[in-house]
Design a protein around this motif. Structure first.
Motif, short mmCIF file in Angstrom:
data_model
loop_
_atom_site.label_atom_id
_atom_site.label_comp_id
_atom_site.label_asym_id
_atom_site.label_seq_id
_atom_site.Cartn_x
_atom_site.Cartn_y
_atom_site.Cartn_z
N LYS B 61 -0.43 -8.49 -7.49
CA LYS B 61 0.83 -8.92 -8.08
C LYS B 61 1.87 -9.35 -7.06
O LYS B 61 2.83 -10.03 -7.39
CB LYS B 61 1.41 -7.79 -8.95
CG LYS B 61 0.48 -7.29 -10.05
CD LYS B 61 0.15 -8.35 -11.06
CE LYS B 61 -0.64 -7.78 -12.23
NZ LYS B 61 -1.93 -7.18 -11.88
N LYS C 104 14.94 -11.51 -13.23
CA LYS C 104 13.62 -11.05 -13.67
C LYS C 104 13.22 -11.72 -14.99
O LYS C 104 14.08 -12.23 -15.69
CB LYS C 104 13.68 -9.53 -13.86
CG LYS C 104 13.94 -8.81 -12.54
CD LYS C 104 13.45 -7.39 -12.62
CE LYS C 104 13.45 -6.78 -11.22
NZ LYS C 104 13.12 -5.36 -11.25
N SER C 107 12.15 -10.16 -21.59
CA SER C 107 11.14 -9.23 -22.10
C SER C 107 10.02 -9.96 -22.85
O SER C 107 8.87 -9.56 -22.79
CB SER C 107 11.78 -8.15 -22.96
OG SER C 107 12.37 -8.70 -24.10
N SER C 108 10.34 -11.07 -23.50
CA SER C 108 9.28 -11.81 -24.20
C SER C 108 8.35 -12.50 -23.19
O SER C 108 7.17 -12.70 -23.46
CB SER C 108 9.88 -12.83 -25.15
OG SER C 108 10.76 -13.67 -24.44
N ALA C 111 6.03 -9.90 -22.12
CA ALA C 111 5.04 -9.62 -23.16
C ALA C 111 3.88 -10.61 -23.05
O ALA C 111 2.71 -10.22 -23.14
CB ALA C 111 5.69 -9.70 -24.54
N ARG C 226 22.40 -13.25 -17.53
CA ARG C 226 21.62 -12.89 -16.35
C ARG C 226 21.39 -14.10 -15.46
O ARG C 226 21.01 -13.96 -14.32
CB ARG C 226 20.29 -12.32 -16.78
CG ARG C 226 19.60 -13.18 -17.84
CD ARG C 226 18.12 -12.85 -18.02
NE ARG C 226 17.89 -11.48 -18.36
CZ ARG C 226 16.75 -10.83 -18.12
NH1 ARG C 226 15.76 -11.49 -17.50
NH2 ARG C 226 16.58 -9.59 -18.46
N ASN D 122 2.71 -2.20 -13.61
CA ASN D 122 3.37 -3.15 -12.72
C ASN D 122 4.88 -3.14 -12.71
O ASN D 122 5.49 -3.50 -11.71
CB ASN D 122 2.93 -4.57 -13.08
CG ASN D 122 1.44 -4.74 -13.03
OD1 ASN D 122 0.84 -4.66 -11.97
ND2 ASN D 122 0.81 -4.94 -14.18
N GLU D 123 5.48 -2.83 -13.81
CA GLU D 123 6.94 -2.90 -13.85
C GLU D 123 7.55 -1.68 -13.15
O GLU D 123 6.83 -0.86 -12.60
CB GLU D 123 7.40 -2.97 -15.31
CG GLU D 123 7.08 -4.30 -15.98
CD GLU D 123 8.00 -5.41 -15.50
OE1 GLU D 123 9.19 -5.38 -15.81
OE2 GLU D 123 7.50 -6.32 -14.78
N GLU D 189 19.49 -0.64 -11.93
CA GLU D 189 18.19 -1.34 -11.93
C GLU D 189 17.16 -0.57 -12.78
O GLU D 189 16.47 -1.15 -13.62
CB GLU D 189 17.68 -1.48 -10.50
CG GLU D 189 16.44 -2.35 -10.40
CD GLU D 189 15.87 -2.38 -8.97
OE1 GLU D 189 16.65 -2.13 -8.01
OE2 GLU D 189 14.66 -2.61 -8.83
N ALA D 196 15.00 -2.78 -21.08
CA ALA D 196 14.20 -3.99 -21.35
C ALA D 196 12.87 -3.61 -22.00
O ALA D 196 12.39 -4.29 -22.92
CB ALA D 196 13.96 -4.77 -20.05
N ILE D 199 13.50 -2.63 -25.70
CA ILE D 199 13.68 -3.80 -26.56
C ILE D 199 12.36 -4.56 -26.75
O ILE D 199 11.97 -4.89 -27.87
CB ILE D 199 14.73 -4.77 -25.95
CG1 ILE D 199 16.05 -4.05 -25.72
CG2 ILE D 199 14.92 -6.00 -26.83
CD1 ILE D 199 16.73 -3.54 -26.95
N ALA D 200 11.68 -4.81 -25.66
CA ALA D 200 10.45 -5.61 -25.75
C ALA D 200 9.38 -4.92 -26.59
O ALA D 200 8.73 -5.55 -27.43
CB ALA D 200 9.91 -5.92 -24.35
#
Lengths: 236, 236, 236, 236
Positions: B61, C104, C107-108, C111, C226, D122-123, D189, D196, D199-200
């Protein structure tokens, strides 16, 4: 199956006990605290991955018996952070350094780490039990070595937490591993995967010990070393 | 850096050349086709993962220099399917079996496989070049062994495609690896990661060869074997 | 099967074309360069993972037909670095910023990225072809939108490399995908996996476009954003 | 930070509550047990991955605070096997089928599953807490829906174990999540990563519910369905 595994382990341990390196380590006056320190440094490295590769078994996408999954997660939780005992011991024998200043793992240490991740992710679902099987009961085989370290190298007990406290914790773990093996290892294929992982991880650990020994010999011979922190011990 | 790496490789190869097992293998009358067959079986296993662990480097990544990413993918593509050469050679010396009937990898073979995945996924981004560096030029070190196999063991050239054709392909690869190392390895940290991977993967390969030898000795002594297909060769 | 997939894609595209957001985007005077910039930012993010998740298919431990493996690696190589076209376009419309200063992913967008990794690693071995199938031919569906951007938003062609050059490259890719599908998708199970991935990745992309739109509307309404770099465009 | 997260969750829940699909579901006489069954089938699928993606956080190679690592493993252990409650409920409303005969996940279900694995691996290290945050307290938002199912659809309480028992277990989990967030989320952060993900994952779950609804409507309209087991309920 436990008896078969036990007898296979003893056989392997006998072979390893004949290592010429081990004989030299036991010679009075040969080893000193630096050998212990190098060993604790590598122990820190591989131990850091034990909880992780144990937990990884429980993340496989295939169907996993729920109680085996719970065992893996529970055991991983108990192993979490144990590498700090090795780091603590390193400091207790008189070395001041930060975690980020530890030298990287030796290549044989990386081989052990890498192999265990591979097993956890890809081999037979129960294979990693072969590693736990010997790792949780290794202390009984290590009595002579522990004696040497305590008396011969004059390592105080406060700098042997990884071995002493770990040995206590792991006595319980060894029993759990036995129970899990009895419960889930039902056929020859699974048994052989457990046995193969036991042998392979034992051999890789043995290679790591060899490389620890070789690094120590290099230092004794005055060659350059990656373990610069050993200077703090003031041994020449 | 290439010279430094080259000289480190030669040093390591000299050590490996002193293996007592190798001396016995070269003794006239000691080895036979079964040794070659066991070796091809393990070669099939680890080779199957080479394209995969090479490609894995390109899936990390983190940021990857585009040309290094392309090299990894291109090289992986060229390695894809090469394990079938080893399987082909196995059949050409007179063994009939299906892929799914091959015995599982030896534990030392699994250690090599697992280590390379770990390096590809987790170590320094360029570390795997250390494996390619020696693997693509190993054939020059293997001349005496190849001579033995061809003449001593009477392996026909049609059953040596993995070595013969591979050696030709890999001559080009070795040059590419040199270029990639010259282009991307710019600092000591990266160099040391490449060197460490070279040494570690070489040692693990050497352990695999040792285990191949040990399996062969067991068979010569009439002990039970996992390589049941060897019976087809009619050697006793 | 290609016809069936094609007709399923057209059906889905018609549904997406009825999006109320799309109608508003096409209204004269509604959109401006900021919308394009937001879109390019998200395009950078998901495109960065395309080569990676494509290569990942070729690293699966199961048996993979050699030619499919080579296709995955070859295609990944061709996609490597394409995210830089999106970043280039962003700069060409007048924005100065460094890669590390990009906000960054939405969020979509995450996904979509996450789903494609999951498919590549875990779903049917051929499933990711469903994503390639539509992604490589999406440009034909985007003519009206491209027209809007070029003329309506006054985006110069030099700032549309991702679309223009990509469209050319991908015309060849679309043909390759067709060939690979014809060659490897032989049964209903594989077909359904390809179709499901096509639909799911298309819907996730559509949700990403919706969120891009919503972010743009927020900015038009003077709400905090953002995408602070948009100030450089001097639009209010 | 908990208040900020709470208020952001309520805001999102209000938006979701305005879904036109939800209004139709609540219309007397519209829904029936088949809707519940479809929902339980998809619930089985995504729930199966919850323990796995939770454990995955604890396997990351980076440094992880020991207590957070333990929390992840402990929480994963508690979630292990919960998918079987959904499967149990499916059987309790009168459907006989084997696990392996369940239809595959809908594409929106796979999108949710894939996204959560991506986040876990990863996040931001703490990002997955955003999923736990809402998932463990969703039951309070679901009262009207649970009322409908119990009374309107005449689902007996024995076929609602996933909701009823889970709601009880999760009340404790919600408190734990709060504590972990308070303990480890210290900067903007990390907070934004948690938000995020909340929400996602909420939106992806909402898309899954939409697709469940659409599948139900298709069935009501007599169209072909992947949920062939619904015939057993004898509803037309």
């Amino acid at each position: 199956m436990l008896e078969r595994l036990r007898s296979r382990l003893e056989e392997e341990m006998e072979t390893l006990a004949q290592s010429p390196y081990l004989a030299r380590v036991m010679e009075p006056g040969f080893a000193d605290k630096r050998l212990y320190a190098i060993y604790m440094c590598e122990t820190y490295h591989y131990t850091k991955h034990n909880a992780r590769n144990q937990a990884l078994v429980a993340t496989r996408k295939e169907d996993i018996p729920v109680n085996y999954m719970k065992y893996c997660l529970h055991h991983a939780e108990e192993e979490a952070g144990h590498e700090m005992m090795a780091f603590h011991d390193l400091k207790k024998i008189g070395i001041e350094l930060k975690l980020e200043d530890l030298p990287k793992p030796l290549s044989s240490t990386n081989a052990l780490i890498g192999y265990l991740y591979y097993v956890a992710e890809n081999e037979n679902l129960f294979a990693r039990l072969g590693y736990s099987y010997w790792a949780e009961r290794v202390y009984e085989f290590m009595q002579p070595l522990l004696g040497l370290m305590g008396e011969g190298l004059k390592i105080p007990e406060t700098a042997m937490t990884f071995f002493v406290q770990h040995a206590e914790i792991d006595a319980g773990h060894a029993e759990e591993v036995d129970q899990i093996i009895e419960r889930f290892i039902k056929n020859e294929e699974d048994y052989l995967a457990v046995e193969a992982t036991m042998i392979a991880s034992l051999k890789l650990t043995s290679k790591m010990l060899d490389e620890v020994f070789e690094e120590f010999v290099k230092i004794k011979e005055g060659k350059p070393t990656r373990y610069t922190f050993l200077e703090q011990l003031g041994i020449n």
